[in-house]
Design an enzyme around this catalytic site. Structure first.
Site, PDB file in Angstrom:
ATOM      1  NE  ARG A 248     -14.586   4.352   1.198  1.00 28.61           N
ATOM      2  CZ  ARG A 248     -13.372   4.899   1.072  1.00 28.61           C
ATOM      3  NH1 ARG A 248     -12.303   4.160   1.285  1.00 28.61           N
ATOM      4  NH2 ARG A 248     -13.240   6.162   0.736  1.00 28.61           N
TER       5      ARG A 248
ATOM      6  CE  LYS B 270      -3.904   2.342   1.976  1.00 29.07           C
ATOM      7  NZ  LYS B 270      -3.323   3.610   1.476  1.00 29.07           N
TER       8      LYS B 270
ATOM      9  CE  LYS C 253      -8.815   2.556   3.811  1.00 28.66           C
ATOM     10  NZ  LYS C 253      -8.881   3.969   3.405  1.00 28.66           N
TER      11      LYS C 253
END
Length: 492
Positions: free
Chosen positions: A340, A180, A346
């Site tokens: 989303r 990430k 994440k």
């Protein structure tokens, strides 16, 4: 509503101007309102939009004075209700992410169409107003033109948070794990030697990032749309802080000088289009295969993992390389533009939230003369507005304090003693250690040991984290049901 007013109306009801920011401060807006109001409606949407066009084009000496004159003249021709609406529009009080969702439903109902195709078309067009104008004029067949097209950016797919790699694997099973990156999101379109780069907000930033253009121009594929991030790296290859990367996207740039001082490196993690074929509906594993073929040496580190131990090792690799965590992506998930969901997760080690600055307090000591202590709010997706979660001045450098003071004063809406209230526009990433119940704040929760990681100029207030996300974090951390909200939502 006339055809030429549909886009204007949708923009205003969504809380934005077609022109974007037009340089009107709170002082000009409040002064204009003192002039009184018209006795009855006299202007239509096109008239108002035309005045905003004139204001947006102003620059140079005397521009501020002329803006104030134009807005004062506009307000003198509006009724009190019309003035009230424009004050909220111009001050940012209407700018809520929930509004566009509700408006999408309204457009679908008005056109007699299912919501899903209308919403998908708006995501592909990047503009609900454009789609509204088309379907209200032409009906359902107009939706066919809003598919993925080169050089028309689409809203980026977004990720939901997961507490750990174990939770991510439990939710999606075997997954593609990726580093990430804490960079600036970019979407790159290529057709032959023509390359354009768009920001997270779909703004054309091609001129600011010549390194990205040169990199993608060298890829063998003739036509591409790639999703990725661009980073400023130190001499050791470790990513520099996010704010360093964002220096390359300022309004007034000497690009050649900045490129020498702060070169950027792009990394890509998805392929939406390749050589005449849209890939957004294809599963992640096939999109990544296309990405490897198109841009192998610029692909973010990626590994398909099914076991927690392997995912933990990969997470440690990411952290050791200076990144903030990992992404876990469901192998069969399509690219859901603008959404989303659970397709992308994440995982960060430090808990962070993207919150909106609602107000700030004048500082003391070395902070004297500068706005320091930030009032932080999460977005209330159900009721609109923002819910205050706490304050912090920790993590603010002298440089940020200087910039922050000017940026907040430009957005000032009111004062109460040493507190300056501002339009809820600036998004700031906040790290925190804990959440605690608090009768002081309207959401019933307060941040503990909050500190500023940095501002996020790539995000708008409607992309800030919601109170629901904060409540979910609290429940995960404590195992308890979040406290009920007990005050009205704060509207600065």
């Amino acid at each position: 509503m006339r055809d030429d007013e549909i886009e204007i109306g949708v923009a205003y009801l969504s809380g934005s101007l077609l022109q974007g920011r037009i340089g009107l401060g709170w002082s000009a807006i409040s002064a204009a309102r003192l002039a009184g109001a018209a006795g009855g409606p006299a202007l239509d949407l096109a008239d108002v939009n035309g005045i905003f066009d004139r204001i947006a084009r102003l620059s140079g000496p005397g521009a501020a004075r002329e803006r104030s004159r134009l807005v004062a003249d506009l307000f003198s021709r509006l009724t009190r209700d019309e003035q009230d609406f424009l004050v909220r529009l111009l001050s940012g009080d209407l700018r809520q992410g929930a509004l566009e969702g509700i408006l999408g439903e309204a457009v679908a109902n008005a056109a007699g169409l299912p919501l899903g195709p209308v919403r998908q078309a708006a995501m592909m067009a990047g503009d609900l107003g454009v789609v509204a104008k088309a379907v209200l004029r032409e009906g359902g067949p107009a939706l066919a033109r809003y598919t993925l097209q080169l050089f028309r950016p689409v809203q980026p797919m977004l990720a939901s948070p997961a507490e750990s790699v174990a939770e991510a694997l439990a939710l999606v099973g075997e997954a593609a794990f990726e580093f990430k990156l804490d960079g600036a999101r970019i979407q790159v379109h290529k057709a032959g030697r023509e390359v354009k780069v768009f920001s997270r907000g779909l703004r054309d930033v091609t001129a600011a990032v010549p390194e990205v253009v040169e990199t993608v121009r060298a890829f063998g594929s003739g036509e591409l749309i790639l999703d990725g991030e661009v980073l400023a790296l130190g001499s050791n290859g470790v990513p520099l802080p996010f704010q360093e990367t964002m220096r390359r996207f300022g309004r007034r740039l000497d690009v050649d000088t900045m490129r020498r001082e702060l070169p950027l490196t792009p990394f890509f993690f998805d392929c939406l289009y390749a050589d005449g074929k849209a890939l957004t509906g294809e599963p992640q594993r096939l999109r990544f295969a296309a990405l490897l073929e198109a841009a192998a040496d610029r692909v973010v580190p990626h590994r398909v993992i099914s076991e927690v131990a392997g995912a933990e090792r990969f997470l440690n690799e990411a952290l050791g390389a200076g990144h903030e965590g990992v992404m876990a992506k469901a192998l069969d998930a399509p690219y859901a533009a603008g959404s989303r969901g659970r397709g992308w997760l994440k995982i960060k080690i430090a808990r962070t939230l993207d919150l909106v600055v609602l107000a700030a307090e004048w500082g003391n000591g070395r902070r004297r003369g500068r706005l320091s202590n930030l009032h932080l709010g999460a977005r209330d997706a159900e009721r609109g507005g923002f819910v205050m979660l706490g304050k912090t001045f920790k993590g603010l450098t002298d440089e940020i304090l200087e910039w922050q003071t000017g940026a907040l004063l430009e957005r000032e809406t009111a004062r109460d003693g040493h507190i300056v209230f501002v339009r809820p526009e600036l998004v700031v990433e906040i790290a925190f250690n804990d959440l605690q119940e608090s009768p002081q704040y309207p959401g019933g929760l307060a941040l503990r040991f909050a500190r500023v990681k940095g501002y996020r100029p790539d995000k708008s207030a409607c992309e800030a984290d919601t109170l629901g996300t904060v409540q979910q974090i609290y429940q995960t951390m404590t195992g308890r049901t979040p406290p009920a909200t007990h005050l009205t939502t704060q509207r600065p």
